[in-house]
Design a protein around this motif. Structure first.
Motif, PDB file in Angstrom:
ATOM      1  N   LEU A 135      -3.697   2.735   2.964  1.00  0.00           N
ATOM      2  CA  LEU A 135      -2.437   2.031   3.231  1.00  0.00           C
ATOM      3  C   LEU A 135      -1.671   1.870   1.922  1.00  0.00           C
ATOM      4  CD1 LEU A 135      -3.963  -0.651   5.546  1.00  0.00           C
ATOM      5  CD2 LEU A 135      -2.005   0.740   6.209  1.00  0.00           C
ATOM      6  N   ARG A 136      -0.371   2.167   1.950  1.00  0.00           N
ATOM      7  CA  ARG A 136       0.486   1.975   0.780  1.00  0.00           C
ATOM      8  C   ARG A 136       1.747   1.251   1.208  1.00  0.00           C
ATOM      9  NH1 ARG A 136       4.967   4.161  -0.978  1.00  0.00           N
ATOM     10  NH2 ARG A 136       4.853   5.965   0.384  1.00  0.00           N
ATOM     11  N   ALA A 137       2.017   0.131   0.572  1.00  0.00           N
ATOM     12  CA  ALA A 137       3.224  -0.634   0.896  1.00  0.00           C
ATOM     13  C   ALA A 137       4.458   0.182   0.547  1.00  0.00           C
ATOM     14  CB  ALA A 137       3.240  -1.954   0.127  1.00  0.00           C
ATOM     15  N   ARG A 138       5.504   0.041   1.364  1.00  0.00           N
ATOM     16  CA  ARG A 138       6.748   0.767   1.088  1.00  0.00           C
ATOM     17  C   ARG A 138       7.272   0.417  -0.306  1.00  0.00           C
ATOM     18  NH1 ARG A 138      10.473   3.482   4.360  1.00  0.00           N
ATOM     19  NH2 ARG A 138       9.515   2.698   6.255  1.00  0.00           N
ATOM     20  N   SER A 139       7.074  -0.831  -0.714  1.00  0.00           N
ATOM     21  CA  SER A 139       7.551  -1.269  -2.030  1.00  0.00           C
ATOM     22  C   SER A 139       6.694  -0.727  -3.181  1.00  0.00           C
ATOM     23  CB  SER A 139       7.567  -2.792  -2.088  1.00  0.00           C
ATOM     24  OG  SER A 139       6.251  -3.297  -1.904  1.00  0.00           O
ATOM     25  N   ASP A 140       5.532  -0.170  -2.884  1.00  0.00           N
ATOM     26  CA  ASP A 140       4.621   0.367  -3.905  1.00  0.00           C
ATOM     27  C   ASP A 140       4.934   1.848  -4.108  1.00  0.00           C
ATOM     28  OD1 ASP A 140       2.528   0.995  -5.586  1.00  0.00           O
ATOM     29  OD2 ASP A 140       0.964   0.680  -4.096  1.00  0.00           O
ATOM     30  N   LEU A 141       5.985   2.097  -4.870  1.00  0.00           N
ATOM     31  CA  LEU A 141       6.419   3.472  -5.079  1.00  0.00           C
ATOM     32  C   LEU A 141       5.544   4.149  -6.115  1.00  0.00           C
ATOM     33  CD1 LEU A 141      10.252   2.882  -5.145  1.00  0.00           C
ATOM     34  CD2 LEU A 141       8.851   3.685  -3.244  1.00  0.00           C
ATOM     35  N   PRO A 142       5.255   5.429  -5.921  1.00  0.00           N
ATOM     36  CA  PRO A 142       4.474   6.140  -6.933  1.00  0.00           C
ATOM     37  C   PRO A 142       5.280   6.276  -8.233  1.00  0.00           C
ATOM     38  CG  PRO A 142       5.098   7.604  -5.117  1.00  0.00           C
ATOM     39  CD  PRO A 142       5.599   6.234  -4.783  1.00  0.00           C
ATOM     40  N   VAL A 143       4.580   6.319  -9.334  1.00  0.00           N
ATOM     41  CA  VAL A 143       5.222   6.520 -10.635  1.00  0.00           C
ATOM     42  C   VAL A 143       5.387   8.027 -10.823  1.00  0.00           C
ATOM     43  CG1 VAL A 143       4.967   6.298 -13.114  1.00  0.00           C
ATOM     44  CG2 VAL A 143       4.284   4.424 -11.616  1.00  0.00           C
ATOM     45  N   VAL A 144       6.610   8.436 -11.095  1.00  0.00           N
ATOM     46  CA  VAL A 144       6.899   9.848 -11.340  1.00  0.00           C
ATOM     47  C   VAL A 144       7.292   9.990 -12.800  1.00  0.00           C
ATOM     48  CG1 VAL A 144       8.343  11.809 -10.701  1.00  0.00           C
ATOM     49  CG2 VAL A 144       7.660  10.141  -8.958  1.00  0.00           C
ATOM     50  N   LEU A 145       6.553  10.783 -13.511  1.00  0.00           N
ATOM     51  CA  LEU A 145       6.831  11.006 -14.932  1.00  0.00           C
ATOM     52  C   LEU A 145       7.764  12.187 -15.107  1.00  0.00           C
ATOM     53  CD1 LEU A 145       3.227  10.566 -16.342  1.00  0.00           C
ATOM     54  CD2 LEU A 145       5.039   8.865 -16.205  1.00  0.00           C
TER      55      LEU A 145
ATOM     56  N   LEU B 174       1.704   7.503   9.483  1.00  0.00           N
ATOM     57  CA  LEU B 174       2.839   6.831  10.084  1.00  0.00           C
ATOM     58  C   LEU B 174       3.109   5.533   9.354  1.00  0.00           C
ATOM     59  CD1 LEU B 174       2.241   4.906  13.371  1.00  0.00           C
ATOM     60  CD2 LEU B 174       0.345   5.650  12.004  1.00  0.00           C
ATOM     61  N   TRP B 175       4.317   5.000   9.546  1.00  0.00           N
ATOM     62  CA  TRP B 175       4.672   3.693   8.996  1.00  0.00           C
ATOM     63  C   TRP B 175       4.306   2.634  10.006  1.00  0.00           C
ATOM     64  CZ3 TRP B 175       5.905   2.890   4.097  1.00  0.00           C
ATOM     65  CH2 TRP B 175       6.381   3.956   3.343  1.00  0.00           C
ATOM     66  N   VAL B 176       3.668   1.554   9.536  1.00  0.00           N
ATOM     67  CA  VAL B 176       3.308   0.416  10.379  1.00  0.00           C
ATOM     68  C   VAL B 176       3.807  -0.854   9.692  1.00  0.00           C
ATOM     69  CG1 VAL B 176       1.283   1.537  11.401  1.00  0.00           C
ATOM     70  CG2 VAL B 176       1.015   0.163   9.336  1.00  0.00           C
ATOM     71  N   THR B 177       3.931  -1.921  10.466  1.00  0.00           N
ATOM     72  CA  THR B 177       4.331  -3.205   9.909  1.00  0.00           C
ATOM     73  C   THR B 177       3.159  -4.171  10.004  1.00  0.00           C
ATOM     74  OG1 THR B 177       6.615  -2.823  10.557  1.00  0.00           O
ATOM     75  CG2 THR B 177       5.996  -5.097  10.093  1.00  0.00           C
ATOM     76  N   ARG B 178       2.867  -4.827   8.883  1.00  0.00           N
ATOM     77  CA  ARG B 178       1.816  -5.843   8.824  1.00  0.00           C
ATOM     78  C   ARG B 178       2.367  -7.035   8.063  1.00  0.00           C
ATOM     79  NH1 ARG B 178      -2.694  -7.316   5.279  1.00  0.00           N
ATOM     80  NH2 ARG B 178      -4.261  -8.297   6.588  1.00  0.00           N
TER      81      ARG B 178
ATOM     82  N   LEU C  21      -2.745  -5.325  11.951  1.00  0.00           N
ATOM     83  CA  LEU C  21      -2.198  -3.991  12.146  1.00  0.00           C
ATOM     84  C   LEU C  21      -1.845  -3.795  13.619  1.00  0.00           C
ATOM     85  CD1 LEU C  21      -4.473  -1.661   9.973  1.00  0.00           C
ATOM     86  CD2 LEU C  21      -2.171  -2.478   9.469  1.00  0.00           C
ATOM     87  N   PRO C  22      -0.738  -3.092  13.893  1.00  0.00           N
ATOM     88  CA  PRO C  22      -0.350  -2.858  15.282  1.00  0.00           C
ATOM     89  C   PRO C  22      -1.243  -1.816  15.951  1.00  0.00           C
ATOM     90  CG  PRO C  22       1.133  -1.698  13.823  1.00  0.00           C
ATOM     91  CD  PRO C  22       0.206  -2.512  12.942  1.00  0.00           C
ATOM     92  N   GLY C  23      -1.188  -1.753  17.265  1.00  0.00           N
ATOM     93  CA  GLY C  23      -1.979  -0.801  18.030  1.00  0.00           C
ATOM     94  C   GLY C  23      -1.757   0.647  17.629  1.00  0.00           C
ATOM     95  N   GLU C  24      -0.549   0.971  17.150  1.00  0.00           N
ATOM     96  CA  GLU C  24      -0.264   2.348  16.727  1.00  0.00           C
ATOM     97  C   GLU C  24      -1.178   2.796  15.592  1.00  0.00           C
ATOM     98  OE1 GLU C  24       3.520   0.490  18.231  1.00  0.00           O
ATOM     99  OE2 GLU C  24       2.221  -0.025  16.572  1.00  0.00           O
ATOM    100  N   ALA C  25      -1.595   1.865  14.750  1.00  0.00           N
ATOM    101  CA  ALA C  25      -2.485   2.217  13.638  1.00  0.00           C
ATOM    102  C   ALA C  25      -3.818   2.739  14.168  1.00  0.00           C
ATOM    103  CB  ALA C  25      -2.708   1.006  12.736  1.00  0.00           C
ATOM    104  N   PHE C  26      -4.337   2.092  15.188  1.00  0.00           N
ATOM    105  CA  PHE C  26      -5.633   2.495  15.737  1.00  0.00           C
ATOM    106  C   PHE C  26      -5.498   3.746  16.604  1.00  0.00           C
ATOM    107  CE2 PHE C  26      -5.569  -2.107  15.028  1.00  0.00           C
ATOM    108  CZ  PHE C  26      -6.366  -2.105  13.894  1.00  0.00           C
ATOM    109  N   ALA C  27      -4.337   3.903  17.243  1.00  0.00           N
ATOM    110  CA  ALA C  27      -4.069   5.146  17.979  1.00  0.00           C
ATOM    111  C   ALA C  27      -4.045   6.320  17.002  1.00  0.00           C
ATOM    112  CB  ALA C  27      -2.754   5.036  18.740  1.00  0.00           C
ATOM    113  N   LEU C  28      -3.523   6.093  15.789  1.00  0.00           N
ATOM    114  CA  LEU C  28      -3.518   7.136  14.772  1.00  0.00           C
ATOM    115  C   LEU C  28      -4.951   7.508  14.387  1.00  0.00           C
ATOM    116  CD1 LEU C  28      -1.566   8.689  12.592  1.00  0.00           C
ATOM    117  CD2 LEU C  28      -2.667   7.072  11.060  1.00  0.00           C
ATOM    118  N   LEU C  29      -5.816   6.501  14.154  1.00  0.00           N
ATOM    119  CA  LEU C  29      -7.214   6.791  13.818  1.00  0.00           C
ATOM    120  C   LEU C  29      -7.880   7.572  14.945  1.00  0.00           C
ATOM    121  CD1 LEU C  29      -8.391   3.412  12.202  1.00  0.00           C
ATOM    122  CD2 LEU C  29      -7.464   5.444  11.064  1.00  0.00           C
TER     123      LEU C  29
END
Length: 125
Positions: A113-123, A82-86, A62-70
């Motif tokens: 953490l939720r991957a951008r590709s892991d979209l929620p299911v909307v019924l 925020l969005w981070v890249t891992r 995880l980038p430093g921004e993730a820990f700055a967020l915490l």
């Protein structure tokens, strides 16, 4: 299985993997953000040894921004994201403070953490 309409408008059934398997989440305590709990997806992503370590030492990749967020969530006592890249993949990091019930002071952070590709299911309603 979740019933919903397919692309042709006909009812279909889709399989949904539970979030606890695909979405790393955990709890950390104190200004060092010592991870005190990680769900199965967290352990799969960061290893069993990451529970019990400060987040900066155990949540590799995880980038430093993730820990700055915490840090900001614990300091400000409000939820942030925020969005981070891992490993070349975009993830949405959402964190919220955990409050001491007696003092109402933040003592830790819950994160997810939720991957951008892991979209929620909307019924359809």
């Amino acid at each position: 299985m979740i019933p919903r309409n397919g692309p042709d408008g006909e009812p279909s059934i889709v399989s949904k993997t539970p979030g606890s398997i695909t979405r790393p989440a955990g709890l950390c305590a104190g200004p060092g953000h010592v991870v005190v709990y990680g769900n199965p997806a967290f352990v799969a992503a960061f290893g069993e040894g990451s529970v019990g370590l400060p987040a900066r030492e155990g949540m590799l990749g995880l980038p430093g921004e993730a820990f700055a967020l915490l840090d900001a969530v614990l300091r400000e006592g409000r939820a942030l994201a925020l969005w981070v890249t891992r490993d070349g993949e975009d993830w949405r990091l959402t964190a919220m403070p955990r409050f001491d019930p007696e003092t109402q002071e933040p003592y830790g952070v819950a994160f997810h953490l939720r991957a951008r590709s892991d979209l929620p299911v909307v019924l359809d309603a």
